[in-house]
Design an enzyme around this catalytic site. Structure first.
Site, short mmCIF file in Angstrom:
data_model
loop_
_atom_site.label_atom_id
_atom_site.label_comp_id
_atom_site.label_asym_id
_atom_site.label_seq_id
_atom_site.Cartn_x
_atom_site.Cartn_y
_atom_site.Cartn_z
N SER A 265 45.02 42.45 19.45
CA SER A 265 45.98 41.35 19.45
C SER A 265 46.84 41.38 18.19
O SER A 265 47.38 42.40 17.83
CB SER A 265 45.20 40.05 19.49
N HIS A 410 43.34 39.78 28.44
CA HIS A 410 43.53 39.97 27.01
C HIS A 410 42.20 40.11 26.31
O HIS A 410 41.54 39.11 26.00
CB HIS A 410 44.29 38.74 26.49
C1 GCU Z 1 49.25 34.89 20.62
C2 GCU Z 1 50.49 35.64 20.19
C3 GCU Z 1 50.31 37.13 20.40
C4 GCU Z 1 49.07 37.61 19.72
C5 GCU Z 1 47.90 36.81 20.23
C6 GCU Z 1 46.56 37.12 19.60
O1 GCU Z 1 49.08 34.94 22.00
O2 GCU Z 1 51.56 35.13 20.91
O3 GCU Z 1 51.43 37.83 19.91
O4 GCU Z 1 48.87 38.98 19.95
O5 GCU Z 1 48.14 35.44 19.98
O6 GCU Z 1 46.48 37.45 18.43
O7 GCU Z 1 45.57 36.94 20.33
#
Ligand code: GCU
Length: 428
Positions: A265, A410
């Protein structure tokens, strides 16, 4: 953070069905609509990686390395992540656990405090290291950057209880976290060392975190904010990873020339930038890095620069300049394919999830396709066709510029770790 935590957890447990994930897609973020339709992803032309700013064609690895790469690194630094300082003169290490048998006898554990400033009362990064007990030679390492203190993600008696940030305050990490547990033994079995740090030891992950993190120490007198081209939190986390590598260079049992990085992320974006900036890192595994990571920004799908760089959201993670491109992404002199290409010729694995629409796994794939000609300059391979591989397809794990998409959302699943370990066995 809470939302992200639970998304990661749900993904890690594989409980979210595709339908649920689709229903969870945010349609308005920071007051801006979010597109999830291929038909509206827009037409765009990516900046030509193989053409220098002065028009010279990049026809060799030499021109790339000596001219095009440095100019692109500078652009990404100035516009997206911000300039960061060199290694501190006062860096100090305290190996308070010098080698304890752990993990059913498979590992030798070490714990080190990395003092990032001369004053040792603050800015301490705890580094946990496991080395395969069976190994007679210096070992290659995977260095992970984590959302949780290491005692929360690894089951092992004798780990220091770290501190974590919660609601703007530093508290003891003495409760379980929402983030999954790490299976370290699989690395030991593969003959690879494993190390991890908590990102909040370097810089907290909230809007005014600069008041508490390492960036504060580098503000000039009278300065309360970073300048428009100076480091955001992501660059600070990356900088911290280089400090862990500085420690590895002092450790005889580690082969510091064979260190891979992994993060997910925002920490996927972090490892990508760390690998670009610090060429001592040999391999990068960027998990679900999305917007601001490997996903193309010009593609209007899922999160965009508009969403991520909004001051109400994550602008603090970037150089303030990044936000000036929110409404004019087509004028940015680079796109995410440059970030991918800047790792060349070193191995880079992009790990994504098929229903992680917000992070745009296809945008990451197309980015790799566009970066492949740069890998090709070094006779290294990346994906060749614009046709996305299906979820679970392992064929692109065989390339130096690798791509793997799991079925699901995710997160980093146990199956992903298996693939990451085999990729590391091949390329580390
Ligand atoms: C949010 C953000 C992302 C990031 C994510 C994370 O969703 O918008 O860009 O990658 O957090 O860190 O889980």
């Amino acid at each position: 953070m809470k939302k992200i935590g639970s998304t990661l957890l749900l993904a890690a447990l594989s409980f979210t069905s595709n339908a649920q994930q689709a229903a969870n897609r945010p349609t308005m973020v920071a007051g801006f609509p979010v597109n999830y339709s291929e038909d509206s992803a827009g037409n765009y032309t990516l900046p030509d990686l193989l053409k220098c700013t002065d028009g010279q064609a990049v026809t060799s690895a030499k021109i790339w390395t000596q001219k095009r790469r440095p100019e692109l690194v500078k652009m990404v630094e100035e516009i997206q992540f911000g300039k960061m300082p060199p290694a501190p003169k006062d860096l100090k290490f305290n190996a308070f656990d010098k080698g304890t048998p752990a993990l059913n006898g498979k590992a030798i554990r070490k714990q080190v405090t990395v003092y990032l400033t001369k004053d040792t009362s603050d800015h301490k990064m705890n580094l946990l290291i496991y080395l395969p007990a069976a190994s007679k030679k210096p070992v290659p390492m995977l260095l992970n950057i984590s959302f949780a203190a290491y005692n929360q993600i690894i089951d092992d008696q004798g780990l220091l209880v770290g501190n974590i940030w919660k609601d703007g305050k530093k508290i003891k990490a003495d409760k379980p976290s929402v983030f999954g547990k790490m299976d370290v033994e699989q690395f030991m079995d593969a003959g690879i060392g494993f190390a991890t740090v908590y990102y909040g030891d370097i810089e907290p992950d909230f809007k005014d975190g600069i008041n508490y993190g390492i960036r504060k120490e580098y503000l000039k007198p009278g300065q309360t904010q970073t300048a428009d081209n100076e480091w955001g939190a992501i660059a600070a986390w990356s900088w911290g990873l280089s400090r862990a590598l500085d420690y590895f260079e002092t450790e005889k049992q580690i082969d510091a020339k064979r260190v891979a990085l992994q993060g997910a992320s925002r920490l996927g974006k972090t490892v990508l930038w760390a690998g670009i900036r610090d060429e001592r890192f040999k391999v990068v595994v960027a998990s679900i890095s999305g917007e601001g990571g490997a996903a193309l920004s010009r593609r209007n799908y899922g999160e965009t620069i508009r969403h991520i760089s909004d001051p109400s959201r994550y602008l603090y993670q970037f150089a303030p300049n990044y936000h000036t491109f929110a409404e004019r992404v087509n004028e940015m002199p680079f796109d995410a394919h440059a970030l991918v290409a800047l790792m060349a010729p070193r191995p880079l694995l992009l790990q994504t999830g098929s229903t992680d629409y917000w992070s745009d796994p296809k945008g990451e794939y197309l980015s790799a396709v566009a970066a492949a000609p740069v890998y090709q300059l070094f006779n290294k391979k990346g994906p060749q066709t614009p046709q996305m591989p299906a979820a679970g397809d392992t064929s692109l794990l065989l390339n130096e510029l690798g791509y793997y998409m799991h079925e699901g959302g995710h997160g980093v699943l146990p199956e992903d770790w298996k693939h990451i370990v085999s990729y590391l066995k091949k390329y580390l």
